[in-house]
Structure formats: C-alpha cells, structure tokens
Design a protein around this motif. Structure first.
Motif, mmCIF file in Angstrom:
data_model
loop_
_atom_site.group_PDB
_atom_site.id
_atom_site.type_symbol
_atom_site.label_atom_id
_atom_site.label_comp_id
_atom_site.label_asym_id
_atom_site.label_seq_id
_atom_site.Cartn_x
_atom_site.Cartn_y
_atom_site.Cartn_z
ATOM 1 N N MET A 1 9.568 43.431 -36.560
ATOM 2 C CA MET A 1 10.368 42.375 -36.005
ATOM 3 C C MET A 1 11.307 41.886 -37.104
ATOM 4 S SD MET A 1 9.215 38.875 -34.188
ATOM 5 C CE MET A 1 8.467 39.352 -32.704
ATOM 6 N N SER A 2 12.540 41.716 -36.756
ATOM 7 C CA SER A 2 13.521 41.311 -37.749
ATOM 8 C C SER A 2 13.467 39.800 -37.949
ATOM 9 C CB SER A 2 14.922 41.737 -37.300
ATOM 10 O OG SER A 2 15.343 40.943 -36.228
ATOM 11 N N LEU A 3 14.103 39.379 -38.993
ATOM 12 C CA LEU A 3 14.127 37.963 -39.354
ATOM 13 C C LEU A 3 14.767 37.135 -38.241
ATOM 14 C CD1 LEU A 3 13.646 35.796 -41.502
ATOM 15 C CD2 LEU A 3 15.892 36.333 -42.411
ATOM 16 N N ILE A 4 15.807 37.626 -37.666
ATOM 17 C CA ILE A 4 16.499 36.892 -36.606
ATOM 18 C C ILE A 4 15.602 36.777 -35.387
ATOM 19 C CG2 ILE A 4 18.453 36.966 -35.016
ATOM 20 C CD1 ILE A 4 20.114 38.080 -37.256
ATOM 21 N N GLU A 5 14.880 37.831 -35.063
ATOM 22 C CA GLU A 5 13.971 37.794 -33.921
ATOM 23 C C GLU A 5 12.839 36.800 -34.163
ATOM 24 O OE1 GLU A 5 12.939 41.906 -33.575
ATOM 25 O OE2 GLU A 5 14.513 42.281 -32.109
ATOM 26 N N GLU A 6 12.334 36.744 -35.396
ATOM 27 C CA GLU A 6 11.258 35.795 -35.740
ATOM 28 C C GLU A 6 11.744 34.351 -35.604
ATOM 29 O OE1 GLU A 6 8.946 36.206 -39.369
ATOM 30 O OE2 GLU A 6 9.273 38.368 -39.255
ATOM 31 N N ILE A 7 12.929 34.099 -36.133
ATOM 32 C CA ILE A 7 13.489 32.746 -36.048
ATOM 33 C C ILE A 7 13.733 32.376 -34.581
ATOM 34 C CG2 ILE A 7 15.511 31.327 -36.593
ATOM 35 C CD1 ILE A 7 15.699 32.862 -39.240
ATOM 36 N N THR A 8 14.253 33.296 -33.808
ATOM 37 C CA THR A 8 14.504 33.054 -32.390
ATOM 38 C C THR A 8 13.198 32.763 -31.660
ATOM 39 O OG1 THR A 8 16.426 34.533 -32.458
ATOM 40 C CG2 THR A 8 15.526 34.016 -30.289
ATOM 41 N N ALA A 9 12.150 33.506 -31.960
ATOM 42 C CA ALA A 9 10.847 33.300 -31.318
ATOM 43 C C ALA A 9 10.273 31.928 -31.687
ATOM 44 C CB ALA A 9 9.890 34.411 -31.713
#
Length: 159
Positions: A1-9
C-alpha cells in the motif's frame, strides 16, 4: 500500500469517526430539547393543577395546605392594594357625560359612546378611600373641596 493510500484510508476512517460522533451529538441535542419541552409541559401542568386545587379549596383547605393558601390569599390582597395605589397615582380624565374614567387619548367614551370634548385644562379627580380628591389640571396642586379656582396658579376649576 502506498503512502497516499494509507493517508487516504486514515482520513476516511477519521472522517467516519467524526461523522458518527457528530451524529451522536446531534441526536443528544434533539433528546435534550425533547426533555426540556417535557419538563416545561410538566411545570405548566403542575401550575394548572395547583391553581385548580387553590380555586376549589381556597375556603376550606386541608391542614397541610392551609398555610400556603392563606399566604396566597394574603398575596392576592397585597396585589389588589398595590394596584389600587398605582391607579390612584395615574392621571385620570373623566367623561363629562357619564363621569367614568377615560384612559389614553380617546376620541369617544368607551362607556357611553359620546364624543370626548378636548379641553385645554381638565381637572383630575381621584377617588380615594374616604372622599374624592381633586387636582388642578394645570399645575397638579390638590384642590380644596369648595375651590372654584386653583389657589396655586389661579386656573378656573371645571365642575
């Protein structure tokens, strides 16, 4: 999971939590409003019940309520006395036809229907406990019972 996906989640989870808490707060505010309305309704019903009881038993209250009813009756008498004192201090103009008290700047007498004649000076009669007390309409000086003119300013006393 990318950093952007983690932040979005994480932002999505936080947003869901905030939404749930906000929804809970709104619901609590609605319930609190309903509680306040019911308390106010209850208070009004208790007042109505108390007033009904007072009216029914004012002359023969049970012992536990006798003192309270006596205090209420004394309060009623005091209110009536104070209202009478207040009305004695208010300016009063009398109808020249029927003699009833006129309030405000009326054009017709509400008691007899006659048109009220506006005069420059009209003496004010106040009905006291023992007698009618007359006052000069020009200067406010109390007039003697047999006065035809004011002793203070000389204005002719109207009958």
């Amino acid at each position: 999971m990318s950093l952007i996906e983690e932040i979005t989640a994480k932002l999505t989870d936080a947003s869901n939590i905030v939404g749930q808490k906000t929804s809970g707060l709104v619901q609590n505010a609605k319930v609190q409003s309903q509680i306040s309305k019911e308390k106010k309704k209850r208070e009004e019903l208790l007042k109505t019940l108390g007033l009904s009881y007072f009216e029914k038993y004012r002359g023969n209250a049970e012992n536990e309520f006798k003192n309270l009813i006596t205090e209420i009756l004394n309060s009623d008498k005091m209110i009536e006395k104070l209202e009478n004192e207040k009305s004695l201090n208010e300016p009063c103009v009398l109808c020249n036809t029927c003699g009833k008290s006129l309030s405000g700047d009326v054009t017709f007498c509400p008691h007899c229907g006659i048109k009220v004649e506006k005069t420059e000076h009209q003496n004010i009669d106040v009905i006291g406990v023992d007698k009618i007390i007359r006052y000069c309409s020009n200067c406010g000086q109390q007039l003697s019972d047999d006065a035809s003119f004011c002793a203070e300013c000389g204005t002719k006393v109207s009958e």
